[in-house]
Design an enzyme around this catalytic site. Structure first.
Site, PDB file in Angstrom:
ATOM      1  N   HIS A 145     -47.709  -5.667  10.976  1.00 25.83           N
ATOM      2  CA  HIS A 145     -47.211  -6.073   9.660  1.00 25.83           C
ATOM      3  C   HIS A 145     -48.328  -6.800   8.921  1.00 25.83           C
ATOM      4  O   HIS A 145     -48.987  -7.679   9.493  1.00 25.83           O
ATOM      5  CB  HIS A 145     -46.048  -7.053   9.794  1.00 25.83           C
ATOM      6  N   ASP A 179     -43.348  -1.539   3.864  1.00 27.14           N
ATOM      7  CA  ASP A 179     -42.116  -1.820   4.601  1.00 27.14           C
ATOM      8  C   ASP A 179     -40.933  -1.616   3.659  1.00 27.14           C
ATOM      9  O   ASP A 179     -40.961  -2.007   2.493  1.00 27.14           O
ATOM     10  CB  ASP A 179     -42.138  -3.255   5.141  1.00 27.14           C
ATOM     11  N   ILE A 180     -39.884  -0.973   4.161  1.00 30.36           N
ATOM     12  CA  ILE A 180     -38.712  -0.662   3.342  1.00 30.36           C
ATOM     13  C   ILE A 180     -37.946  -1.933   2.956  1.00 30.36           C
ATOM     14  O   ILE A 180     -37.191  -1.932   1.984  1.00 30.36           O
ATOM     15  CB  ILE A 180     -37.803   0.344   4.094  1.00 30.36           C
ATOM     16  N   GLU A 240     -38.272  -3.946  16.539  1.00 32.04           N
ATOM     17  CA  GLU A 240     -37.105  -3.095  16.267  1.00 32.04           C
ATOM     18  C   GLU A 240     -37.450  -1.613  16.312  1.00 32.04           C
ATOM     19  O   GLU A 240     -36.604  -0.799  16.669  1.00 32.04           O
ATOM     20  CB  GLU A 240     -36.512  -3.443  14.895  1.00 32.04           C
ATOM     21  N   VAL A 241     -38.658  -1.262  15.908  1.00 36.59           N
ATOM     22  CA  VAL A 241     -39.092   0.142  15.935  1.00 36.59           C
ATOM     23  C   VAL A 241     -40.133   0.276  17.047  1.00 36.59           C
ATOM     24  O   VAL A 241     -41.194  -0.370  17.004  1.00 36.59           O
ATOM     25  CB  VAL A 241     -39.686   0.576  14.582  1.00 36.59           C
ATOM     26  N   ASN A 245     -44.870  -7.558  16.315  1.00 37.50           N
ATOM     27  CA  ASN A 245     -43.706  -7.840  17.141  1.00 37.50           C
ATOM     28  C   ASN A 245     -43.758  -6.908  18.349  1.00 37.50           C
ATOM     29  O   ASN A 245     -44.005  -5.706  18.197  1.00 37.50           O
ATOM     30  CB  ASN A 245     -42.414  -7.618  16.345  1.00 37.50           C
ATOM     31  N   HIS A 275     -46.922  -1.158  15.533  1.00 38.79           N
ATOM     32  CA  HIS A 275     -47.261  -1.343  14.118  1.00 38.79           C
ATOM     33  C   HIS A 275     -47.654  -2.790  13.882  1.00 38.79           C
ATOM     34  O   HIS A 275     -47.136  -3.703  14.528  1.00 38.79           O
ATOM     35  CB  HIS A 275     -46.099  -0.937  13.206  1.00 38.79           C
TER      36      HIS A 275
END
Ligand code: AMP
Ligand code: ZN
Length: 114
Positions: free
Chosen positions: A101, A31-32, A94-95, A86, A99
């Protein structure tokens, strides 16, 4: 492939990422904006927007079993870790490319919601 999707661009290597693992079906990258010492995103290569759209049971199993395998290989399986998805607006997604986490390397504490 969805040409407007950030994670599809990472999958196609159009955008860079710090890749932890990759096979034909899944990519895992850092994760960025890591919230813990280890913060990975486990992403199916096919563009699935969210969990509501996931129907491939083999892929669903693969997404979880690769986490189990890599947690052992990277040495955080015994200490523990959190797996988080999420999902859509109320879920804080958000994306819009499914995905998972992975948060590890320090205690994550209880689940906190604002
Ligand atoms: P979510 O809120 O579950 O959709 O999480 C999206 C995650 O993607 C956030 O934790 C972001 O920090 C992360 N993220 C956004 N852009 C990038 C990127 N280019 N590379 C890696 N992670 C990213
Ligand atoms: Zn996508």
């Amino acid at each position: 492939m969805n040409s407007d999707c950030l994670f599809c661009k990472i999958i196609s290597k159009e955008l860079p990422a710090s890749i932890v693992f990759e096979n034909d079906d899944i990519i895992i990258f850092n994760d960025i904006n890591p919230r813990k010492p280890i913060h990975w995103l486990v992403v199916p290569k096919v563009h699935i927007e969210n969990l509501n759209e996931l129907s491939d049971k083999v892929l669903a199993g693969e997404l979880l079993t690769i986490i189990s395998t890599l947690a052992k290989e990277h040495g955080f399986a015994e200490q523990g870790y959190r797996v988080l998805i999420n999902n859509k607006g109320d879920g804080g997604q958000e994306v819009d490319h499914l995905h998972l986490h992975i948060l590890a390397g320090a205690p994550v504490g209880p689940i906190v919601c604002p």
